[in-house]
Design a protein around this motif. Structure first.
Motif, PDB file in Angstrom:
ATOM      1  N   SER A   1      47.985 -57.699  24.428  1.00 27.81           N
ATOM      2  CA  SER A   1      46.585 -58.472  24.527  1.00 27.81           C
ATOM      3  C   SER A   1      45.363 -57.474  24.431  1.00 27.81           C
ATOM      4  CB  SER A   1      46.699 -59.392  25.832  1.00 27.81           C
ATOM      5  OG  SER A   1      47.603 -60.223  25.693  1.00 27.81           O
TER       6      SER A   1
ATOM      7  N   ASN B   1      45.118 -63.858  21.942  1.00 29.74           N
ATOM      8  CA  ASN B   1      44.506 -62.843  22.699  1.00 29.74           C
ATOM      9  C   ASN B   1      45.102 -61.701  21.936  1.00 29.74           C
ATOM     10  OD1 ASN B   1      43.613 -64.339  24.713  1.00 29.74           O
ATOM     11  ND2 ASN B   1      45.436 -64.496  25.822  1.00 29.74           N
TER      12      ASN B   1
ATOM     13  N   TRP C   1      40.977 -61.501  25.177  1.00 26.33           N
ATOM     14  CA  TRP C   1      41.279 -62.156  26.041  1.00 26.33           C
ATOM     15  C   TRP C   1      40.286 -63.513  25.717  1.00 26.33           C
ATOM     16  CZ3 TRP C   1      45.531 -61.531  28.479  1.00 26.33           C
ATOM     17  CH2 TRP C   1      46.017 -62.755  29.302  1.00 26.33           C
TER      18      TRP C   1
END
Length: 441
Positions: A335, A228, A338
């Protein structure tokens, strides 16, 4: 200039040390504190723990006698006067004059509460609880951007140290085929705190923490975090996890057509064997001269090569994130993409009405999945399952879905996950102030 010199320079310029607060005085927190205070210009100004005596012990271990302050007002004064405080409650964390808060509880719901309080007060926050980031890290990154403070996963664990290798490879314009880690403990997908109790005791570890390592949950979580932050994909549900060695990494994680096990480039995975406790990136080059140079430099025969770091130092390296935040104004890991999720697979058959005990427990283990596949399966993230109740009977090795469980909807991480899942829709996403109100309700 080194961080040590820059911290001393900052101290000389500002006249006061960098004030750090630590939440969680367990194994990871104590390791962090011990290493942090070896640097100049740093003050461990506050330690928070549900057992205040553990916070006192953590400061004592670092050679600090805490102030007698127990409430927020007197604690703030003590910190301003250069003292350190040991506290139980977190409700007023944002009212203390801290520069950085480091969260080291390992409990996802606590981790997100700490992050929200710190960011709302404009305080930088660093977490060692990667489990929270792989559950709601995308939303946390957005909230940090709104706040003007910095949110980050800490250095020292495999995701950040592998990310550094990925960035290095990309900066040299190599193709990243696979990035990953060596797994320390032999994989036992059905391990639980009872079967590992004696082994945990000999290691001085919490049995649930050891279970999360042995049953593979931690590897799934760490590699999802790596995916991520880098945008890499997942090799397959659960990853391959083959045996390998450092000299053969580039062979193991080559593409199928070249004798390896990967069906495509640009993924995360892990291996067992003597690669642990290191991290690696397998790269490829098609340029004849670069290929020649890499071979000349004894990196292998090519076109696949392995970049390898033989260690990660966990909480000992975590202070580097604090220095990056304050001196370089950047996060170590967030992150930004995703591409991966971590769901939960049952370790045994479970009955309707049974309660899920969460990461490292008796009931479920983590299982990484490509984000799109996970959404299509209606998978429920491992990070929101603590305390959830089964709606009906499920068999062993069953990937849990939202249809299988009733979540604890009052928990902070469940509420935040619901919000994160709406981020790509037209639904407005709560601001920090709105989120605090929502969580308070």
């Amino acid at each position: 200039m080194s961080y040590r010199d820059r911290l001393q320079e900052r101290l000389d310029q500002t006249g006061r040390p960098l004030r750090v607060g630590l939440v969680g005085a367990g194994q990871m927190g104590r390791g962090f504190a011990a290493q942090l205070l070896r640097m100049p210009g740093i003050s461990l100004s506050a330690v928070f723990d549900v057992q205040r005596e553990r916070a006192v012990d953590a400061l004592g271990q670092a050679g600090i006698t805490p102030s007698s302050a127990h409430d927020t007002e007197t604690a703030a004064v003590a910190i301003e006067n250069g003292e350190s405080v040991a506290l139980e409650g977190l409700d007023d964390l944002g009212l203390l004059p801290l520069d950085v808060v480091v969260e080291a509880t390992g409990v996802p719901d606590v981790a997100v509460n700490v992050a929200i309080q710190a960011l709302s007060a404009g305080i930088n926050v660093a977490t060692l609880t990667v489990e929270a980031d792989v559950t709601v890290g995308r939303y946390l990154a957005k909230l940090a951007q709104e706040s003007g403070a910095i949110y980050s996963v800490c250095r020292g664990d495999e995701p950040v140290e592998t990310k550094i290798l990925v960035d290095y490879a990309r900066d040299l314009n190599f193709e990243v085929i696979c990035a990953g880690k060596g797994k320390n403990n032999p994989l036992d997908r059905y391990a639980n705190p009872e079967t590992l109790a004696e082994r945990a005791a000999t290691k001085g570890m919490n049995p649930k923490m050891l279970t999360s390592f042995v049953d593979g949950s931690k590897a799934m979580i760490e590699m999802a975090s790596l995916a991520n932050t880098t945008g890499l994909g997942v090799s397959k549900r659960g990853m391959h996890g083959p045996p390998s060695t450092v000299p053969t990494l580039h062979e193991t994680f080559a593409l199928v057509e070249d004798g390896g096990l990967l069906d495509r480039p640009g993924v995360v995975d892990y291996c067992t064997g003597p690669v642990a406790p290191g991290v690696f990136v397998v790269i490829r080059t098609h340029d004849p001269y670069v290929h020649h140079e890499m071979t000349y430099l004894q990196m292998g025969d090519g076109p696949y090569f392995a970049l390898y770091r033989p260690y990660h130092l966990a909480s000992i390296e975590a202070p580097l994130t604090v220095y990056e935040m304050v001196l370089d104004k950047r996060a170590s890991l967030t992150s930004e993409h995703w591409t991966a999720e971590v769901g939960a697979e049952t370790k045994k058959a479970l009955k309707a009405g049974e309660r899920i005990d969460g990461i490292g427990g008796m009931t479920v283990r983590g299982l990484i999945d490509p984000a799109e596949d996970f959404a299509a399966a209606n998978g429920v993230p491992l990070g929101v399952l603590a305390g959830a109740v089964l709606k009906h009977d499920v068999p062993v090795d069953h990937l849990l879905t939202y249809d299988d469980v009733e979540l604890v909807e009052s928990s902070a991480i469940v509420k935040m996950r619901r919000i994160q899942e709406s981020m790509d829709k037209d639904t407005p996403v709560p601001t920090l102030d709105e989120l605090r109100t929502l969580l308070a309700g």
